[in-house]
Design a protein around this motif. Structure first.
Motif, PDB file in Angstrom:
ATOM      1  N   VAL A 227       0.861  -1.184   0.000  1.00  0.00           N
ATOM      2  CA  VAL A 227       0.000   0.000   0.000  1.00  0.00           C
ATOM      3  C   VAL A 227       0.896   1.231   0.000  1.00  0.00           C
ATOM      4  CG1 VAL A 227      -1.800   1.293   1.204  1.00  0.00           C
ATOM      5  CG2 VAL A 227      -1.778  -1.219   1.297  1.00  0.00           C
ATOM      6  N   ARG A 228       0.642   2.124  -0.928  1.00  0.00           N
ATOM      7  CA  ARG A 228       1.458   3.325  -0.985  1.00  0.00           C
ATOM      8  C   ARG A 228       1.046   4.296   0.112  1.00  0.00           C
ATOM      9  NH1 ARG A 228       3.221   7.027  -6.165  1.00  0.00           N
ATOM     10  NH2 ARG A 228       4.283   8.634  -4.952  1.00  0.00           N
ATOM     11  N   GLY A 229       2.041   4.817   0.829  1.00  0.00           N
ATOM     12  CA  GLY A 229       1.800   5.787   1.884  1.00  0.00           C
ATOM     13  C   GLY A 229       2.541   7.080   1.611  1.00  0.00           C
ATOM     14  N   ASP A 230       2.204   8.123   2.368  1.00  0.00           N
ATOM     15  CA  ASP A 230       2.841   9.419   2.160  1.00  0.00           C
ATOM     16  C   ASP A 230       3.634   9.874   3.384  1.00  0.00           C
ATOM     17  OD1 ASP A 230       0.891  10.066   3.976  1.00  0.00           O
ATOM     18  OD2 ASP A 230      -0.191  11.460   2.667  1.00  0.00           O
ATOM     19  N   ARG A 232       2.750  10.045   6.393  1.00  0.00           N
ATOM     20  CA  ARG A 232       1.939  10.670   7.433  1.00  0.00           C
ATOM     21  C   ARG A 232       1.191   9.596   8.238  1.00  0.00           C
ATOM     22  NH1 ARG A 232       1.748  14.358   3.160  1.00  0.00           N
ATOM     23  NH2 ARG A 232       2.155  16.528   3.776  1.00  0.00           N
ATOM     24  N   PHE A 233       0.817   9.943   9.468  1.00  0.00           N
ATOM     25  CA  PHE A 233       0.075   9.046  10.356  1.00  0.00           C
ATOM     26  C   PHE A 233      -1.169   8.505   9.658  1.00  0.00           C
ATOM     27  CE2 PHE A 233      -3.157   8.178  13.529  1.00  0.00           C
ATOM     28  CZ  PHE A 233      -2.478   7.585  14.582  1.00  0.00           C
ATOM     29  N   SER A 234      -1.869   9.379   8.945  1.00  0.00           N
ATOM     30  CA  SER A 234      -3.145   9.004   8.332  1.00  0.00           C
ATOM     31  C   SER A 234      -3.001   7.912   7.282  1.00  0.00           C
ATOM     32  CB  SER A 234      -3.817  10.228   7.705  1.00  0.00           C
ATOM     33  OG  SER A 234      -2.969  10.827   6.730  1.00  0.00           O
ATOM     34  N   SER A 235      -1.880   7.921   6.539  1.00  0.00           N
ATOM     35  CA  SER A 235      -1.740   6.906   5.485  1.00  0.00           C
ATOM     36  C   SER A 235      -1.497   5.521   6.066  1.00  0.00           C
ATOM     37  CB  SER A 235      -0.626   7.293   4.506  1.00  0.00           C
ATOM     38  OG  SER A 235       0.620   7.318   5.150  1.00  0.00           O
ATOM     39  N   GLY A 236      -0.785   5.439   7.194  1.00  0.00           N
ATOM     40  CA  GLY A 236      -0.632   4.154   7.873  1.00  0.00           C
ATOM     41  C   GLY A 236      -1.954   3.671   8.428  1.00  0.00           C
ATOM     42  N   TYR A 237      -2.710   4.597   8.981  1.00  0.00           N
ATOM     43  CA  TYR A 237      -4.020   4.279   9.541  1.00  0.00           C
ATOM     44  C   TYR A 237      -4.958   3.743   8.447  1.00  0.00           C
ATOM     45  CZ  TYR A 237      -8.421   5.052  12.099  1.00  0.00           C
ATOM     46  OH  TYR A 237      -9.646   4.898  12.715  1.00  0.00           O
ATOM     47  N   MET A 238      -4.991   4.429   7.301  1.00  0.00           N
ATOM     48  CA  MET A 238      -5.909   4.041   6.223  1.00  0.00           C
ATOM     49  C   MET A 238      -5.482   2.750   5.527  1.00  0.00           C
ATOM     50  SD  MET A 238      -7.101   7.696   4.536  1.00  0.00           S
ATOM     51  CE  MET A 238      -5.422   8.287   4.261  1.00  0.00           C
ATOM     52  N   ALA A 239      -4.194   2.424   5.577  1.00  0.00           N
ATOM     53  CA  ALA A 239      -3.711   1.197   4.935  1.00  0.00           C
ATOM     54  C   ALA A 239      -4.059  -0.053   5.739  1.00  0.00           C
ATOM     55  CB  ALA A 239      -2.202   1.278   4.731  1.00  0.00           C
ATOM     56  N   ALA A 240      -4.329   0.134   7.018  1.00  0.00           N
ATOM     57  CA  ALA A 240      -4.472  -1.018   7.917  1.00  0.00           C
ATOM     58  C   ALA A 240      -5.627  -1.939   7.538  1.00  0.00           C
ATOM     59  CB  ALA A 240      -4.625  -0.529   9.362  1.00  0.00           C
ATOM     60  N   ASP A 241      -6.799  -1.391   7.266  1.00  0.00           N
ATOM     61  CA  ASP A 241      -7.966  -2.230   6.975  1.00  0.00           C
ATOM     62  C   ASP A 241      -7.698  -3.167   5.808  1.00  0.00           C
ATOM     63  OD1 ASP A 241      -9.714  -1.428   8.998  1.00  0.00           O
ATOM     64  OD2 ASP A 241     -10.374   0.327   7.860  1.00  0.00           O
ATOM     65  N   ARG A 242      -7.127  -2.627   4.745  1.00  0.00           N
ATOM     66  CA  ARG A 242      -6.867  -3.463   3.561  1.00  0.00           C
ATOM     67  C   ARG A 242      -5.916  -4.609   3.888  1.00  0.00           C
ATOM     68  NH1 ARG A 242      -3.928  -1.321  -2.001  1.00  0.00           N
ATOM     69  NH2 ARG A 242      -3.126  -3.343  -2.672  1.00  0.00           N
ATOM     70  N   LEU A 243      -4.836  -4.308   4.584  1.00  0.00           N
ATOM     71  CA  LEU A 243      -3.837  -5.347   4.864  1.00  0.00           C
ATOM     72  C   LEU A 243      -4.346  -6.350   5.901  1.00  0.00           C
ATOM     73  CD1 LEU A 243      -0.581  -3.180   4.817  1.00  0.00           C
ATOM     74  CD2 LEU A 243      -1.406  -4.771   3.072  1.00  0.00           C
ATOM     75  N   ILE A 244      -5.085  -5.863   6.883  1.00  0.00           N
ATOM     76  CA  ILE A 244      -5.676  -6.779   7.869  1.00  0.00           C
ATOM     77  C   ILE A 244      -6.626  -7.751   7.173  1.00  0.00           C
ATOM     78  CG2 ILE A 244      -7.266  -6.942   9.832  1.00  0.00           C
ATOM     79  CD1 ILE A 244      -6.111  -4.237  10.786  1.00  0.00           C
ATOM     80  N   ASP A 245      -7.479  -7.213   6.302  1.00  0.00           N
ATOM     81  CA  ASP A 245      -8.462  -8.051   5.609  1.00  0.00           C
ATOM     82  C   ASP A 245      -7.812  -9.043   4.655  1.00  0.00           C
ATOM     83  OD1 ASP A 245     -10.426  -6.695   6.974  1.00  0.00           O
ATOM     84  OD2 ASP A 245     -10.951  -5.355   5.318  1.00  0.00           O
TER      85      ASP A 245
END
Length: 354
Positions: A227-230, A232-245
């Motif tokens: 998952v591409r991140g920038d 920032r805290f928010s990009s790690g937070y938003m990436a979590a659901d996809r990787l967890i699932d």
């Protein structure tokens, strides 16, 4: 007299009438080094006299060689790594009687270009530059900017594959390998990552180090788990659901802020780190700010980076002051130096039975 002008003449007025850049006009009027012909230099001085140009006190100090200002250009001051770098560089500069000016490019080539022009006009004695991501696609233009500032330039943290300027950074490729190897050694096989393409070459250096270990270990790299991140805290937070699932048991995040965001979302989902998902970050800066202290991370010794970087800069400034140099040695005799990172365990990795 003011030749009919209804306002005080500015550097821009001088530059426009003389047909030169504002930077060139500033350097000539402040008696600083600049690569222009004698004809243009004389023209600048003539126009300044015609327009009755009067430099302010700051300009007079620059003309006397008393700027003692060092600039640091960073993509973002919200990034804890860059904030820490600024703090430590400020301390190093202050120890030798210099002040640090911090400017932000916001990862934009256009803003980076504008900032470098403004800083040059200010007459700073040196520029530390953390290149904007967009500059990797416009490397030639950045090189021209580095040539025009007419003061030492030292690249920090982000270097280029085609070395053209003195620079100092930690070995991101090695750091990516260290993170990946630790997760592989712990028995993880379904490993995700949240990283960026910071070097403009597809996968950034940290990601390439991470991927290479997976390939060498026979696990292979699944692009769906990237998952591409920038940063920032928010990009790690938003990436979590996809990787967890997608059932990952471990994640490598390209910096600690994204790791913190990822851990926050994992906790909200009712899962535990590292019992359910192991996490490795990069930079090891969170503990300094009292945030998410238990994050295993690839540590970059920012104090060492600042000390070594200032050492390079100070040598160039002293060399210029001695008048025993021609050209720009930071561009002509450059050396890109890589420092070695190391993994610091803070308890966010769990072993899986093989």
């Amino acid at each position: 007299m003011n030749n009919g002008l209804d306002h005080k003449a500015t550097l821009k007025d001088i530059a426009t009438k003389a047909g030169v850049s504002v930077t060139a006009a500033s350097l000539v009027l402040n008696n600083r080094r600049v690569r222009i012909s004698k004809e243009k230099r004389d023209r600048i001085l003539q126009v300044a006299k015609q327009l009755d140009y009067r430099p302010n006190q700051v300009a007079r100090n620059l003309a006397a060689g008393e700027s003692r200002l060092i600039a640091l250009i960073v993509p973002s001051i919200e990034n804890l790594f860059f904030a820490s770098l600024a703090k430590r560089l400020e301390c190093e500069c202050a120890n030798d009687g210099y002040s640090l000016v911090v400017a932000v490019s916001e990862e934009s080539r256009a803003k980076e270009h504008a900032v470098m022009n403004r800083l040059s006009a200010l007459g700073v004695d040196g520029v530390f530059l953390v290149a904007a991501c967009e500059s990797y696609e416009a490397e030639r233009e950045l090189r021209k900017d580095a040539e025009r500032v007419m003061c030492p330039v030292v690249l920090m943290d982000r270097l280029f594959s085609s070395s053209w300027c003195d620079g100092l950074a930690f070995d991101g490729y090695l750091g990516g390998r260290q993170a990946s190897q630790r997760l592989v050694d712990a028995g993880h096989r379904r490993i995700g990552c949240v990283t960026d393409e910071a070097d403009g070459e597809g996968l950034g250096v940290r990601t390439r180090g991470f991927v290479d270990v997976l390939q060498e270990s026979g696990i292979g790299f699944d692009p769906a788990l990237w998952v591409r991140g920038d940063y920032r805290f928010s990009s790690g937070y938003m990436a979590a659901d996809r990787l967890i699932d997608m059932g990952v048991t471990a994640v490598f995040c390209g910096n600690d802020l994204m790791a913190a965001g990822f851990i926050q979302r994992v906790t909200e989902r009712g899962l535990c780190v590292p019992a359910d998902i192991s996490v490795v970050g990069f930079d090891d800066v969170l503990e300094y700010y009292g945030l998410f202290r238990a994050v295993t991370s690839v540590a970059q010794d920012i104090s060492q980076l600042a000390k070594r970087g200032w050492g390079k800069m100070r040598e160039y400034i002293e060399l210029l002051d001695s008048d025993d140099v021609d050209g720009c040695p930071w561009l002509e005799n450059h050396h890109a130096e890589l420092l070695k990172p190391h993994l610091v365990e803070h308890g966010t990795i769990s072993d899986i039975a093989m």
